[in-house]
Design an enzyme around this catalytic site. Structure first.
Site, PDB file in Angstrom:
ATOM      1  N   LYS A 159     -49.742 -19.244 -15.036  1.00  0.00           N
ATOM      2  CA  LYS A 159     -49.409 -19.530 -16.434  1.00  0.00           C
ATOM      3  C   LYS A 159     -48.103 -20.305 -16.425  1.00  0.00           C
ATOM      4  O   LYS A 159     -47.137 -19.903 -15.765  1.00  0.00           O
ATOM      5  CB  LYS A 159     -49.259 -18.252 -17.247  1.00  0.00           C
ATOM      6  CG  LYS A 159     -48.915 -18.538 -18.711  1.00  0.00           C
ATOM      7  CD  LYS A 159     -49.000 -17.300 -19.587  1.00  0.00           C
ATOM      8  CE  LYS A 159     -47.751 -16.479 -19.528  1.00  0.00           C
ATOM      9  NZ  LYS A 159     -47.741 -15.412 -20.572  1.00  0.00           N
ATOM     10  N   ARG A 212     -52.013  -9.607 -24.139  1.00  0.00           N
ATOM     11  CA  ARG A 212     -51.913  -8.981 -22.811  1.00  0.00           C
ATOM     12  C   ARG A 212     -50.616  -8.196 -22.684  1.00  0.00           C
ATOM     13  O   ARG A 212     -50.544  -7.196 -21.963  1.00  0.00           O
ATOM     14  CB  ARG A 212     -52.123 -10.004 -21.692  1.00  0.00           C
ATOM     15  CG  ARG A 212     -51.033 -11.044 -21.446  1.00  0.00           C
ATOM     16  CD  ARG A 212     -49.880 -10.473 -20.648  1.00  0.00           C
ATOM     17  NE  ARG A 212     -49.198 -11.409 -19.811  1.00  0.00           N
ATOM     18  CZ  ARG A 212     -47.872 -11.524 -19.746  1.00  0.00           C
ATOM     19  NH1 ARG A 212     -47.089 -10.807 -20.535  1.00  0.00           N
ATOM     20  NH2 ARG A 212     -47.332 -12.364 -18.888  1.00  0.00           N
ATOM     21  N   HIS A 230     -42.447 -11.789 -33.213  1.00  0.00           N
ATOM     22  CA  HIS A 230     -43.855 -12.147 -33.033  1.00  0.00           C
ATOM     23  C   HIS A 230     -44.598 -11.115 -32.188  1.00  0.00           C
ATOM     24  O   HIS A 230     -45.659 -10.626 -32.577  1.00  0.00           O
ATOM     25  CB  HIS A 230     -43.920 -13.530 -32.370  1.00  0.00           C
ATOM     26  CG  HIS A 230     -45.305 -14.006 -32.121  1.00  0.00           C
ATOM     27  ND1 HIS A 230     -46.159 -14.387 -33.126  1.00  0.00           N
ATOM     28  CD2 HIS A 230     -46.010 -14.131 -30.967  1.00  0.00           C
ATOM     29  CE1 HIS A 230     -47.318 -14.741 -32.611  1.00  0.00           C
ATOM     30  NE2 HIS A 230     -47.253 -14.596 -31.296  1.00  0.00           N
ATOM     31  N   ASN A 277     -34.514  -3.101 -36.400  1.00  0.00           N
ATOM     32  CA  ASN A 277     -34.445  -4.439 -35.830  1.00  0.00           C
ATOM     33  C   ASN A 277     -33.059  -5.033 -36.037  1.00  0.00           C
ATOM     34  O   ASN A 277     -32.407  -4.773 -37.052  1.00  0.00           O
ATOM     35  CB  ASN A 277     -35.498  -5.366 -36.455  1.00  0.00           C
ATOM     36  CG  ASN A 277     -35.685  -6.635 -35.652  1.00  0.00           C
ATOM     37  OD1 ASN A 277     -35.800  -6.574 -34.432  1.00  0.00           O
ATOM     38  ND2 ASN A 277     -35.691  -7.775 -36.298  1.00  0.00           N
ATOM     39  N   SER A 288     -35.338  -9.925 -27.690  1.00  0.00           N
ATOM     40  CA  SER A 288     -34.800 -10.890 -26.726  1.00  0.00           C
ATOM     41  C   SER A 288     -33.333 -10.598 -26.447  1.00  0.00           C
ATOM     42  O   SER A 288     -32.552 -11.505 -26.178  1.00  0.00           O
ATOM     43  CB  SER A 288     -35.007 -12.315 -27.252  1.00  0.00           C
ATOM     44  OG  SER A 288     -34.623 -12.401 -28.603  1.00  0.00           O
ATOM     45  N   THR A 291     -37.522  -7.316 -21.782  1.00  0.00           N
ATOM     46  CA  THR A 291     -36.709  -7.835 -20.676  1.00  0.00           C
ATOM     47  C   THR A 291     -37.588  -8.425 -19.589  1.00  0.00           C
ATOM     48  O   THR A 291     -38.245  -7.705 -18.844  1.00  0.00           O
ATOM     49  CB  THR A 291     -35.806  -6.711 -20.118  1.00  0.00           C
ATOM     50  OG1 THR A 291     -34.938  -6.293 -21.167  1.00  0.00           O
ATOM     51  CG2 THR A 291     -34.979  -7.189 -18.945  1.00  0.00           C
ATOM     52  N   LYS A 299     -31.295 -10.274 -19.256  1.00  0.00           N
ATOM     53  CA  LYS A 299     -31.731  -9.601 -20.489  1.00  0.00           C
ATOM     54  C   LYS A 299     -31.636  -8.086 -20.309  1.00  0.00           C
ATOM     55  O   LYS A 299     -31.800  -7.575 -19.191  1.00  0.00           O
ATOM     56  CB  LYS A 299     -33.182  -9.955 -20.821  1.00  0.00           C
ATOM     57  CG  LYS A 299     -33.344 -11.280 -21.535  1.00  0.00           C
ATOM     58  CD  LYS A 299     -34.787 -11.377 -22.012  1.00  0.00           C
ATOM     59  CE  LYS A 299     -35.092 -12.740 -22.578  1.00  0.00           C
ATOM     60  NZ  LYS A 299     -36.513 -12.889 -22.859  1.00  0.00           N
ATOM     61  N   GLY A 359     -42.118  -3.177 -18.562  1.00  0.00           N
ATOM     62  CA  GLY A 359     -43.184  -4.191 -18.579  1.00  0.00           C
ATOM     63  C   GLY A 359     -42.599  -5.587 -18.500  1.00  0.00           C
ATOM     64  O   GLY A 359     -42.115  -6.129 -19.489  1.00  0.00           O
TER      65      GLY A 359
HETATM   66  P1  NAD Z   1     -39.194 -13.408 -31.440  1.00  0.00           P
HETATM   67  O1  NAD Z   1     -38.201 -14.513 -31.368  1.00  0.00           O
HETATM   68  O2  NAD Z   1     -40.352 -13.525 -32.357  1.00  0.00           O
HETATM   69  O3  NAD Z   1     -38.433 -12.038 -31.790  1.00  0.00           O
HETATM   70  C1  NAD Z   1     -37.217 -11.720 -31.141  1.00  0.00           C
HETATM   71  C2  NAD Z   1     -36.850 -10.283 -31.446  1.00  0.00           C
HETATM   72  O4  NAD Z   1     -35.622  -9.971 -30.782  1.00  0.00           O
HETATM   73  C3  NAD Z   1     -36.612 -10.005 -32.934  1.00  0.00           C
HETATM   74  O5  NAD Z   1     -36.981  -8.680 -33.213  1.00  0.00           O
HETATM   75  C4  NAD Z   1     -35.105 -10.181 -33.044  1.00  0.00           C
HETATM   76  O6  NAD Z   1     -34.545  -9.549 -34.176  1.00  0.00           O
HETATM   77  C5  NAD Z   1     -34.657  -9.521 -31.760  1.00  0.00           C
HETATM   78  N1  NAD Z   1     -33.327  -9.915 -31.328  1.00  0.00           N
HETATM   79  C6  NAD Z   1     -32.814 -11.170 -31.249  1.00  0.00           C
HETATM   80  N2  NAD Z   1     -31.547 -11.121 -30.805  1.00  0.00           N
HETATM   81  C7  NAD Z   1     -31.248  -9.802 -30.600  1.00  0.00           C
HETATM   82  C8  NAD Z   1     -30.105  -9.103 -30.136  1.00  0.00           C
HETATM   83  N3  NAD Z   1     -28.996  -9.746 -29.785  1.00  0.00           N
HETATM   84  N4  NAD Z   1     -30.163  -7.755 -30.046  1.00  0.00           N
HETATM   85  C9  NAD Z   1     -31.298  -7.081 -30.373  1.00  0.00           C
HETATM   86  N5  NAD Z   1     -32.407  -7.693 -30.822  1.00  0.00           N
HETATM   87  C10 NAD Z   1     -32.384  -9.035 -30.922  1.00  0.00           C
HETATM   88  O7  NAD Z   1     -39.666 -13.179 -29.932  1.00  0.00           O
HETATM   89  P2  NAD Z   1     -40.982 -12.492 -29.393  1.00  0.00           P
HETATM   90  O8  NAD Z   1     -41.999 -13.541 -29.113  1.00  0.00           O
HETATM   91  O9  NAD Z   1     -41.336 -11.357 -30.251  1.00  0.00           O
HETATM   92  O10 NAD Z   1     -40.482 -11.991 -27.951  1.00  0.00           O
HETATM   93  C11 NAD Z   1     -39.589 -10.909 -27.849  1.00  0.00           C
HETATM   94  C12 NAD Z   1     -39.155 -10.747 -26.410  1.00  0.00           C
HETATM   95  O11 NAD Z   1     -40.277 -10.368 -25.614  1.00  0.00           O
HETATM   96  C13 NAD Z   1     -38.595 -12.005 -25.755  1.00  0.00           C
HETATM   97  O12 NAD Z   1     -37.452 -11.640 -25.006  1.00  0.00           O
HETATM   98  C14 NAD Z   1     -39.708 -12.467 -24.828  1.00  0.00           C
HETATM   99  O13 NAD Z   1     -39.222 -13.194 -23.722  1.00  0.00           O
HETATM  100  C15 NAD Z   1     -40.272 -11.124 -24.414  1.00  0.00           C
HETATM  101  N6  NAD Z   1     -41.648 -11.160 -23.899  1.00  0.00           N
HETATM  102  C16 NAD Z   1     -41.943 -10.324 -22.873  1.00  0.00           C
HETATM  103  C17 NAD Z   1     -43.220 -10.321 -22.353  1.00  0.00           C
HETATM  104  C18 NAD Z   1     -43.569  -9.388 -21.234  1.00  0.00           C
HETATM  105  O14 NAD Z   1     -44.660  -9.492 -20.667  1.00  0.00           O
HETATM  106  N7  NAD Z   1     -42.745  -8.444 -20.908  1.00  0.00           N
HETATM  107  C19 NAD Z   1     -44.195 -11.179 -22.891  1.00  0.00           C
HETATM  108  C20 NAD Z   1     -43.869 -11.973 -23.979  1.00  0.00           C
HETATM  109  C21 NAD Z   1     -42.579 -11.950 -24.487  1.00  0.00           C
END
Ligand code: NAD
Length: 321
Positions: free
Chosen positions: A67, A111, A138, A160, A199, A221, A226, A292
């Site tokens: 990916k 996933r 998201h 949040n 994030s 994370t 992160k 995860g």
């Molecule tokens: P998004 O931008 O839609 O949402 C970000 C979230 O983080 C929001 O809830 C926001 O309020 C919060 N946030 C932002 N800055 C913050 C801070 N300083 N302290 C606390 N919270 C804070 O992003 P998303 O698509 O929902 O993704 C969220 C996270 O999940 C990202 O870090 C992304 O890289 C990670 N992610 C992980 C996996 C995995 O497999 N583990 C897969 C996809 C995404």
């Protein structure tokens, strides 16, 4: 070569298909039948984006590929695009010839939600009633929808960093007919299961926010630096992960290991619990944690399922390549 465009994925992929693909591939990884390649993830110095590749080979499911994609934090505000953008490529393991290109955005959300859901199935207390959500972006909506299917949750509590985003998850809880309450982080002591999907680069969930017996799925994370959870909490918990190598480098355990609070050998593969070769939760007051980090094999397993579904429904586009 087959193309399954992003616009088709939501109509093809179900939470059940995604859950099964992820549970099976976690099991295959722990059995040594499937392995992930080292992750490349780079801050490219443009649009604050993190871009990279996650790949692997599953010799049982016979999926090979990668990916490519990442996280563009300005997308939503500037371009009305979701911040996560990715595409999966599958190759024929016998010949190396490219087999399919599959939209990776919706797939990633499902996933990732499936991974925390699998962890809840295998590690949360059976009598879990209160689900805590830290994050409302998201991914959080997908996480919540999938988690609600794993136990008879009676209430969702949410916090949040940007409170104005909380209606995103309130809507999902309401649709599932489960009451939702917004509250402070301290209120997470009431939760039996906590999902964190932010994030953040600094811990928001502290030791004092979590009660004995809680299962925490740390899903945000996925990059060096992160952090969502105080490192000291990992020393109090039994820590499980999708893949140990990723967990200690780009996952939540990177901080606790750097501080000497836990060791690599303390981190258990969730697949071993699924296979029954390692115990999962051993008591009702144990804190379990799932780190995860998101492995390439999850993407490949779910993408392969999508290709099958797309072929069955006649929506895969065939190109001579
Ligand atoms: P998004 O931008 O839609 O949402 C970000 C979230 O983080 C929001 O809830 C926001 O309020 C919060 N946030 C932002 N800055 C913050 C801070 N300083 N302290 C606390 N919270 C804070 O992003 P998303 O698509 O929902 O993704 C969220 C996270 O999940 C990202 O870090 C992304 O890289 C990670 N992610 C992980 C996996 C995995 O497999 N583990 C897969 C996809 C995404």
């Amino acid at each position: 070569m087959l193309i399954v465009p992003e616009r088709e994925i939501a109509n093809l992929l179900t939470r059940e298909a995604s859950f099964d693909a992820v549970e099976n591939v976690f099991a295959a990884m722990a059995a040594g039948d499937a392995y992930n390649f080292p992750v490349i993830r780079e801050a490219i110095g443009h649009e604050d984006a993190l871009y990279g590749f996650k790949g692997g080979f599953d010799g049982k499911g016979m999926t090979l590929g990668l990916k490519a994609g990442g996280y563009w934090p300005n997308n939503l505000e500037k371009r009305q695009l979701i911040n996560h953008q990715s595409t999966v490529f599958l190759f024929d393991p016998d010949t190396g010839k490219v087999e399919a290109m599959v939209g990776g955005n919706y797939l990633t959300a499902l996933r990732t939600a499936a991974a925390s859901s699998v962890s809840i199935k295998h590690l949360a207390r059976k009598d879990a009633k209160v689900l805590g959500m830290v994050g409302a972006g998201h991914q959080a909506t997908f996480q919540l929808r999938a988690a609600l299917e794993q136990r008879n949750f009676e209430k969702v509590i949410g916090w949040n960093y940007h409170p104005e985003m909380l209606p995103n998850i309130e809507k999902v809880a309401n649709e599932a007919g489960v009451p939702f309450e917004a509250g402070p982080l301290e209120g997470m002591v009431e939760a039996d299961v906590v999902i964190s999907i932010t994030s953040a680069f600094q811990a928001t969930i502290l030791v004092d926010h979590i009660s004995p017996g809680t299962h925490i799925a740390c899903m945000g994370t996925d990059t060096k630096g992160k952090q969502e959870v105080q490192a000291a909490l990992l020393a109090l918990a039994t820590v499980f992960t999708d893949e140990v190598a990723q967990s200690i480098t780009i996952g939540e355990t990177q901080h606790a290991i750097a501080k000497g609070l836990i060791q690599e050998s303390d981190v258990v593969q969730l697949g071993a619990v699924i296979n029954g070769t390692t115990p999962g939760r051993t008591s009702d007051d144990e804190i379990t944690m799932f780190d995860g980090t998101g492995v390439g094999l999850q993407d490949l397993a779910v993408a392969a399922a999508i290709v099958d579904l797309a072929l069955a429904k006649g929506v895969a586009i065939e190109v001579d390549f």
